[in-house]
Design a protein around this motif. Structure first.
Motif, short mmCIF file in Angstrom:
data_model
loop_
_atom_site.label_atom_id
_atom_site.label_comp_id
_atom_site.label_asym_id
_atom_site.label_seq_id
_atom_site.Cartn_x
_atom_site.Cartn_y
_atom_site.Cartn_z
N LYS A 221 34.55 44.23 47.11
CA LYS A 221 35.09 44.08 48.57
C LYS A 221 36.38 42.94 48.56
O LYS A 221 37.45 43.58 49.11
N TYR A 222 35.99 42.00 47.99
CA TYR A 222 37.06 41.00 47.82
C TYR A 222 38.31 41.21 47.05
O TYR A 222 39.52 41.18 47.21
N ALA A 223 38.07 42.14 45.88
CA ALA A 223 38.93 42.52 44.75
C ALA A 223 40.06 43.46 45.39
O ALA A 223 40.92 43.58 45.13
N GLU A 224 39.57 44.20 46.56
CA GLU A 224 40.29 45.23 47.25
C GLU A 224 41.28 44.83 48.06
O GLU A 224 42.30 45.23 48.18
N LYS A 225 40.95 43.39 48.34
CA LYS A 225 41.98 42.71 49.28
C LYS A 225 43.50 42.52 48.36
O LYS A 225 44.39 42.28 48.91
N PHE A 226 43.19 42.37 47.19
CA PHE A 226 44.23 41.98 46.20
C PHE A 226 44.62 43.34 45.23
O PHE A 226 45.26 43.07 44.31
N LYS A 227 44.20 44.65 45.67
CA LYS A 227 44.43 45.72 45.06
C LYS A 227 44.07 45.81 43.54
O LYS A 227 44.61 46.42 42.69
N LEU A 228 42.84 45.30 43.52
CA LEU A 228 42.24 45.20 42.23
C LEU A 228 40.98 46.27 41.95
O LEU A 228 40.36 46.20 41.06
N GLU A 229 40.76 47.16 43.03
CA GLU A 229 39.45 48.03 43.02
C GLU A 229 39.58 48.73 41.79
O GLU A 229 38.55 49.17 41.44
N GLN A 230 40.77 49.10 41.15
CA GLN A 230 40.57 50.08 40.16
C GLN A 230 40.17 49.23 38.74
O GLN A 230 39.76 49.97 37.72
N GLU A 244 46.69 46.67 29.83
CA GLU A 244 48.21 46.15 30.17
C GLU A 244 47.91 44.53 30.54
O GLU A 244 46.97 44.49 31.45
N LYS A 245 48.98 43.76 29.69
CA LYS A 245 48.71 42.48 29.75
C LYS A 245 48.92 41.89 31.17
O LYS A 245 48.09 40.82 31.68
N LYS A 246 49.77 42.38 31.85
CA LYS A 246 50.05 41.90 33.52
C LYS A 246 48.85 42.09 34.21
O LYS A 246 48.34 41.15 35.10
N ASP A 247 48.13 43.27 34.03
CA ASP A 247 46.86 43.72 34.97
C ASP A 247 45.85 42.82 34.52
O ASP A 247 45.01 42.30 35.15
N LEU A 248 45.83 42.44 33.20
CA LEU A 248 44.50 41.83 32.66
C LEU A 248 44.82 40.31 33.03
O LEU A 248 43.61 39.68 33.47
N GLU A 249 45.97 39.85 33.13
CA GLU A 249 46.17 38.47 33.62
C GLU A 249 45.62 38.47 35.10
O GLU A 249 45.12 37.22 35.54
N LYS A 250 45.96 39.22 35.60
CA LYS A 250 45.81 39.23 37.36
C LYS A 250 44.30 39.17 37.38
O LYS A 250 43.56 38.60 38.29
N LEU A 251 43.39 40.19 36.46
CA LEU A 251 42.05 40.15 36.42
C LEU A 251 41.22 38.63 36.37
O LEU A 251 40.48 38.37 37.02
N ASN A 256 38.51 33.99 37.93
CA ASN A 256 38.57 32.45 37.75
C ASN A 256 38.90 32.04 39.12
O ASN A 256 39.08 30.67 39.28
N GLU A 257 38.83 32.86 40.35
CA GLU A 257 38.94 32.23 41.57
C GLU A 257 40.33 31.48 41.86
O GLU A 257 40.36 30.78 42.68
N ASP A 258 41.46 32.03 41.15
CA ASP A 258 42.62 31.77 41.53
C ASP A 258 43.63 32.44 42.77
O ASP A 258 44.49 32.34 42.62
N LEU A 259 42.74 33.50 43.06
CA LEU A 259 43.36 34.31 44.20
C LEU A 259 42.58 34.23 45.37
O LEU A 259 41.49 34.27 45.40
N PHE A 260 43.29 33.78 46.59
CA PHE A 260 42.70 33.35 47.75
C PHE A 260 43.41 34.23 48.95
O PHE A 260 44.33 34.20 48.79
N GLU A 261 42.47 34.63 49.71
CA GLU A 261 43.11 35.08 50.95
C GLU A 261 42.66 34.32 52.23
O GLU A 261 41.54 33.95 52.35
N SER A 262 43.55 33.65 52.81
CA SER A 262 43.37 32.72 54.19
C SER A 262 42.50 33.62 55.19
O SER A 262 42.98 34.56 55.70
N PRO A 263 41.39 32.98 55.64
CA PRO A 263 40.67 33.58 56.79
C PRO A 263 41.52 33.28 58.13
O PRO A 263 41.26 34.02 59.12
N ILE A 264 42.39 32.49 58.19
CA ILE A 264 43.18 32.13 59.28
C ILE A 264 44.25 33.12 59.50
O ILE A 264 44.59 33.74 60.70
#
Length: 281
Positions: A221-230, A244-251, A256-264
């Motif tokens: 569910k959280y991954a979907e927020k960053f369009k990583l559901e695939q 793909e290196k770019k996609d792998l890096e994002k994963l 590693n919890e480097d992607l964050f969505e503000s609840p505010i």
């Protein structure tokens, strides 16, 4: 407080013999930097956080190879060994301070260094050492706790690879063979650059795959927020590692919890410096 030198050729410890006058001045010269370290807010070191001006990094239960020695039996530093100094060490009863040292801090008589005294200059005829007032690391003997401001400088003194390093090929292969991970036949471990390997080491160290497996649906569910559901197979509960290196890096950043969505605000961020608040002591 006594002063020593660690030599880079064999990591031996040599005592720097001082005149009585210098010995008496040494404490006040270094203590201001030691007190500065002690007055900062400690942050547990993870390799992922750059401390603010009022903060300092620490490692608990640190295995200090330079803490167990008998000062009175340490050999005196000889002139021929000056070029091999890599660290200056200041030893007190309950703590040890360390200062990085290199050839730029050696004054050699082959250059014209002039000393001014009584309106006259004279030339230095013997090698001299430059001792900074600032230290690079502080170790508490009883607590076995290491404090430092810069990983770069601290790693010049100590081997810190146990605490922050790149994942090895063997570790990566073992990680990729986890039942939770799915990859196609074209996947190549050469896709992992140095930065990704460091993050992978932290992912492995922090048992991230086990935590993802326990909370798979919430993670997706959280991954979907960053369009990583695939990159997640909901039916078979697998993490799909892209070729793909770019996609792998994002994963890797996501795991590693480097992607964050503000609840505010709902804004999404990529962070490059973080620490766990519960470990802020």
């Amino acid at each position: 407080m006594n002063i020593y030198a660690i030599l880079r050729n064999d990591n031996s410890l040599k005592r720097i013999s001082l005149t009585q006058e210098l010995q008496e001045e040494l404490d006040s010269y270094i203590n201001s930097s030691i007190q500065h370290f002690e007055g900062l807010s400690p942050i547990k070191f993870s390799g992922e956080y750059k401390p603010d001006e009022d903060q300092i990094l620490f490692i608990e239960n640190f295995k200090n190879p330079y803490s167990e020695f008998v000062p009175t039996s340490t050999e005196i530093l000889e002139k021929s060994e000056i070029d091999y100094i890599k660290t200056i060490v200041f030893v007190d009863s309950d703590k040890i301070a360390y200062q990085c040292f290199d050839s730029r801090k050696i004054i050699k008589p082959n250059k014209w260094f002039l000393i001014y005294s009584r309106k006259t200059f004279s030339k230095i005829n013997e090698p001299a050492l430059i001792i900074d007032a600032k230290i690079d690391a502080l170790y508490f003997k009883e607590e076995k706790k290491l404090l430092f401001l810069s990983y770069h400088n601290a790693s010049k003194i100590f081997d810190l690879s146990e605490y922050y390093r790149e994942a090895t090929d063997s570790e990566i292969n073992h990680f990729l063979n986890n039942n939770l991970i799915q990859k196609d036949t074209s996947f190549n471990t050469n896709l992992f650059n140095s930065r990704m390997r460091k993050k992978l080491h932290l992912i492995i160290k922090n048992n991230v795959l086990e935590k993802v497996e326990r909370n798979f649906s919430e993670v997706v569910k959280y991954a979907e927020k960053f369009k990583l559901e695939q990159m997640f197979d909901k039916i078979n509960q697998k993490i799909i590692f892209p070729s793909e290196k770019k996609d792998l890096e994002k994963l890797i950043k996501f795991l590693n919890e480097d992607l964050f969505e503000s609840p505010i605000t709902g804004n999404k961020y990529e962070i490059n410096s973080k620490h766990t608040v519960s470990e802020h002591t």
